[in-house]
Design a protein around this motif. Structure first.
Motif, mmCIF file in Angstrom:
data_model
loop_
_atom_site.group_PDB
_atom_site.id
_atom_site.type_symbol
_atom_site.label_atom_id
_atom_site.label_comp_id
_atom_site.label_asym_id
_atom_site.label_seq_id
_atom_site.Cartn_x
_atom_site.Cartn_y
_atom_site.Cartn_z
ATOM 1 N N TYR A 191 -5.500 -9.670 -7.481
ATOM 2 C CA TYR A 191 -5.580 -9.928 -8.924
ATOM 3 C C TYR A 191 -4.321 -10.674 -9.381
ATOM 4 N N LEU A 192 -3.168 -10.206 -8.894
ATOM 5 C CA LEU A 192 -1.904 -10.859 -9.273
ATOM 6 C C LEU A 192 -1.930 -12.338 -8.877
ATOM 7 N N PHE A 193 -2.377 -12.609 -7.647
ATOM 8 C CA PHE A 193 -2.428 -14.005 -7.191
ATOM 9 C C PHE A 193 -3.328 -14.852 -8.095
ATOM 10 N N VAL A 230 0.838 -1.210 0.000
ATOM 11 C CA VAL A 230 0.000 0.000 0.000
ATOM 12 C C VAL A 230 0.874 1.262 0.000
ATOM 13 N N ASP A 231 1.941 1.223 0.826
ATOM 14 C CA ASP A 231 2.838 2.387 0.892
ATOM 15 C C ASP A 231 3.451 2.714 -0.468
ATOM 16 N N LYS A 232 3.614 1.687 -1.288
ATOM 17 C CA LYS A 232 4.184 1.937 -2.618
ATOM 18 C C LYS A 232 3.109 2.371 -3.616
ATOM 19 N N GLY A 233 1.898 2.556 -3.123
ATOM 20 C CA GLY A 233 0.844 3.092 -3.991
ATOM 21 C C GLY A 233 -0.014 2.039 -4.679
ATOM 22 N N TYR A 234 0.091 0.790 -4.244
ATOM 23 C CA TYR A 234 -0.719 -0.247 -4.886
ATOM 24 C C TYR A 234 -1.994 -0.521 -4.102
ATOM 25 N N ASP A 235 -3.010 -0.876 -4.852
ATOM 26 C CA ASP A 235 -4.277 -1.276 -4.257
ATOM 27 C C ASP A 235 -4.110 -2.726 -3.775
ATOM 28 N N PRO A 236 -4.504 -3.043 -2.527
ATOM 29 C CA PRO A 236 -4.401 -4.437 -2.068
ATOM 30 C C PRO A 236 -5.056 -5.420 -3.040
ATOM 31 N N LYS A 275 -2.159 -2.493 -13.402
ATOM 32 C CA LYS A 275 -2.611 -1.866 -14.655
ATOM 33 C C LYS A 275 -3.795 -2.629 -15.226
ATOM 34 N N ALA A 276 -3.646 -3.950 -15.250
ATOM 35 C CA ALA A 276 -4.719 -4.773 -15.824
ATOM 36 C C ALA A 276 -5.994 -4.633 -14.995
ATOM 37 N N PHE A 277 -5.833 -4.676 -13.679
ATOM 38 C CA PHE A 277 -6.988 -4.579 -12.783
ATOM 39 C C PHE A 277 -7.673 -3.219 -12.929
ATOM 40 N N SER A 278 -6.860 -2.178 -13.035
ATOM 41 C CA SER A 278 -7.432 -0.835 -13.209
ATOM 42 C C SER A 278 -8.211 -0.748 -14.505
ATOM 43 N N LYS A 279 -7.641 -1.311 -15.561
ATOM 44 C CA LYS A 279 -8.298 -1.303 -16.868
ATOM 45 C C LYS A 279 -9.652 -1.988 -16.777
ATOM 46 N N TRP A 327 7.932 -6.525 -7.969
ATOM 47 C CA TRP A 327 7.138 -5.289 -8.010
ATOM 48 C C TRP A 327 6.661 -5.033 -9.439
ATOM 49 N N LYS A 328 7.465 -5.493 -10.404
ATOM 50 C CA LYS A 328 7.076 -5.297 -11.813
ATOM 51 C C LYS A 328 5.798 -6.086 -12.114
ATOM 52 N N ALA A 329 5.759 -7.298 -11.587
ATOM 53 C CA ALA A 329 4.569 -8.129 -11.815
ATOM 54 C C ALA A 329 3.349 -7.471 -11.161
ATOM 55 N N LEU A 330 3.563 -6.897 -9.974
ATOM 56 C CA LEU A 330 2.442 -6.239 -9.281
ATOM 57 C C LEU A 330 1.990 -5.003 -10.071
ATOM 58 N N GLU A 331 2.959 -4.308 -10.618
ATOM 59 C CA GLU A 331 2.657 -3.132 -11.454
ATOM 60 C C GLU A 331 1.770 -3.549 -12.637
ATOM 61 N N GLY A 332 2.153 -4.645 -13.269
ATOM 62 C CA GLY A 332 1.382 -5.157 -14.410
ATOM 63 C C GLY A 332 -0.028 -5.544 -13.983
ATOM 64 N N ALA A 333 -0.119 -6.188 -12.815
ATOM 65 C CA ALA A 333 -1.430 -6.621 -12.307
ATOM 66 C C ALA A 333 -2.292 -5.401 -12.013
#
Ligand code: AMP
Ligand code: ZN
Length: 481
Positions: free
Chosen positions: A308-310, A297-303, A331-335, A323-329
């Motif tokens: 979604y990544l899992f 969360v501190d890095k700005g990600y939604d739990p 983006k996809a989740f936001s979309k 963190w790259k994989a989480l970033e990708g997740a």
């Protein structure tokens, strides 16, 4: 009567098996819970997201699920060989708090994490320290059957007396015996024997200790799960879950105690989650390579981006966290959320028409495929891929919503909330007016003025997409895409 065609990979037989619960409409599910001596990390989160998806899939398929999860607040020692300190008592000493406070604090931390991940709470959450009499009762039953012996530091289970000991882990007992001479506890009869009850060492006083027929002390780690599972779900249960690290010791010993005491099958289906790794190594407290949900969360990600990544990896595979994989997740989740929140906000009077039965069968086909993926040992990666196939398909938006919102009962990504927001999202007259004005300007090829109005619309939190016949207006995404 539920008609299901569900298959789960049962660790006991190392293969996918058709799921047939003892009661045709009700499932007893027991999950080994956390040891509450430190903060929960996202490795734990992966296992409990898996359990949550399993439970949601069962409910989606029509079962009533009785879900029980324990909290280990006593008896888990720093060494799996029944030596070392009790993790909770050790932490209490270093933090200068009581063991009870430590357990309470980290239990809260665990549920704060699971709550943020949309993990549904089990119907029964039980603490080991509340079940000491039930544990003593089982140890007595084992003693009466001659399956135990007492040595200087506790009461032990004699694994050599049980046919099939180690069947879950497929332990080669003979090989283990070879190493017995270097075993830590020389009084133990067999290297695989384990503590049922440990004595408080003379001259010391523990914060958590109880009287027992064998002396003052505390329970071994494994006996708690046998006792709580039996208490709430009966002697034989349908499904038992945990991470794969539990197979060789904890679950192996739960089986020994439970089946030793009752003479009945303990668990029909054993389901285990693969580990979350960091740079190829299991995320764990001991390696110090862990992240908490707070770090995410501190890095700005939604739990829920983590959830979604899992979902994008099968629960039995190991998953390397980056963190790259989480970033990708994310983006996809936001979309996906944007699709749901804005997809039907088209400024057009054209009503979507229910075209023909071909369309219905297309929707039906998607539903069928979704169920097939769930039934195939919870194949969430394929289920998530199907979501995107639906999003990109040419079925009407309303059907897309219906399907995805329905499927979210399994994904648990809170997408229904997006839909509600969507319904509540009324485009103000002002914005509608601006869009109309802009369209007129565009028709008149007054591009600069039209662009100014676009900016004005965007400042009010909307995006405008220009299609051939119409402008589509969308609510701005919460995250940058
Ligand atoms: P513990 O609190 O260590 O007893 O662990 C609670 C649950 O989390 C167990 O089912 C473990 O198997 C699981 N677990 C611990 N670390 C990980 C990890 N890195 N990846 C997945 N599951 C884990
Ligand atoms: Zn357990």
């Amino acid at each position: 009567m539920i008609i299901n065609n569900m298959f789960f990979y049962n660790t006991l037989f190392r293969k996918k098996e058709k799921f047939e619960p003892f009661n045709p409409s009700k499932v007893g599910l027991y999950s080994c819970g956390p040891t509450v001596y430190d903060y929960a990390h996202i490795g734990h989160a992966r296992t409990y997201v898996f359990v949550d998806v399993l439970k949601r899939v069962l409910e989606y398929s029509g079962y009533k699920v009785d879900h029980v999860m324990n909290i280990t607040d006593v008896g888990h020692l720093t060494s799996e060989a029944d030596t070392g300190d009790d993790k909770v008592e050790k932490k209490a000493k270093t933090e200068g708090k009581t063991a009870w406070d430590i357990a309470k604090y980290y239990t809260k931390d665990f549920f704060d994490m699971t709550g943020k991940l949309n993990i549904l709470k089990p119907q029964v959450i039980c603490k080991a320290t509340d079940y000491i009499p039930q544990m003593i009762k089982i140890i007595k039953q084992l003693e009466e059957k001659g399956l135990t012996y007492v040595i200087s530091d506790g009461v032990y289970f004699d694994t050599s007396k049980l046919k099939n000991y180690g069947k879950l882990a497929r332990l080669k007992i003979e090989d283990l015996k070879e190493g017995a001479r270097v075993g830590k506890n020389k009084e133990k009869r067999n290297p695989t024997d384990f503590a049922l009850w440990k004595f408080t060492q003379s001259g010391t006083k523990r914060q958590m200790e109880w009287q027992s027929p064998w002396g003052v002390g505390f329970p071994g780690w494994h006996i708690e799960c046998s006792a709580m599972s039996m208490e709430h779900l009966g002697e034989t249960i349908d499904i038992h879950t945990g991470g794969i690290d539990h197979i060789p010791i904890h679950h192996t010993n739960e089986i020994a105690q439970s089946e030793g005491a009752t003479g009945k099958l303990f668990v029909k289906y054993w389901l285990h989650a693969g580990h979350l790794l960091v740079e190829g190594k299991k995320m764990s407290k001991s390696l110090g390579n862990y992240y908490r949900l707070k770090d995410v969360v501190d890095k700005g990600y939604d739990p829920l981006s983590l959830r979604y990544l899992f979902l994008t990896a099968h629960y039995r595979t190991e998953m390397n966290f980056t963190w790259k994989a989480l970033e990708g997740a994310q983006k996809a989740f936001s979309k996906l959320k944007v699709q749901l929140a804005t997809g039907n906000l088209q400024l057009t009077n054209k009503k979507e028409k229910r075209v023909d039965s071909k369309l219905d069968s297309q929707v039906e086909e998607y539903s069928k495929r979704f169920r097939n993926y769930l039934n195939d040992d919870l194949d969430m990666p394929r289920a998530i891929a199907l979501v995107w196939e639906v999003v990109k398909s040419d079925i009407p938006d309303s059907d897309k919503y219906k399907l995805i919102i329905d499927w979210d009962r399994v994904f648990g990504l809170g997408l229904a909330g997006q839909e509600i927001k969507n319904k509540e999202l009324v485009i103000s007259r002002e914005v509608k007016g601006l869009v109309k004005e802009r369209e007129k300007l565009r028709e008149e090829k007054k591009w600069e003025e039209a662009d100014k109005i676009r900016k004005e619309i965007e400042e009010k939190g909307y995006l405008v997409e220009d299609k051939q016949e119409k402008s589509i207006i969308k609510k701005k995404p919460r995250y940058d895409l």
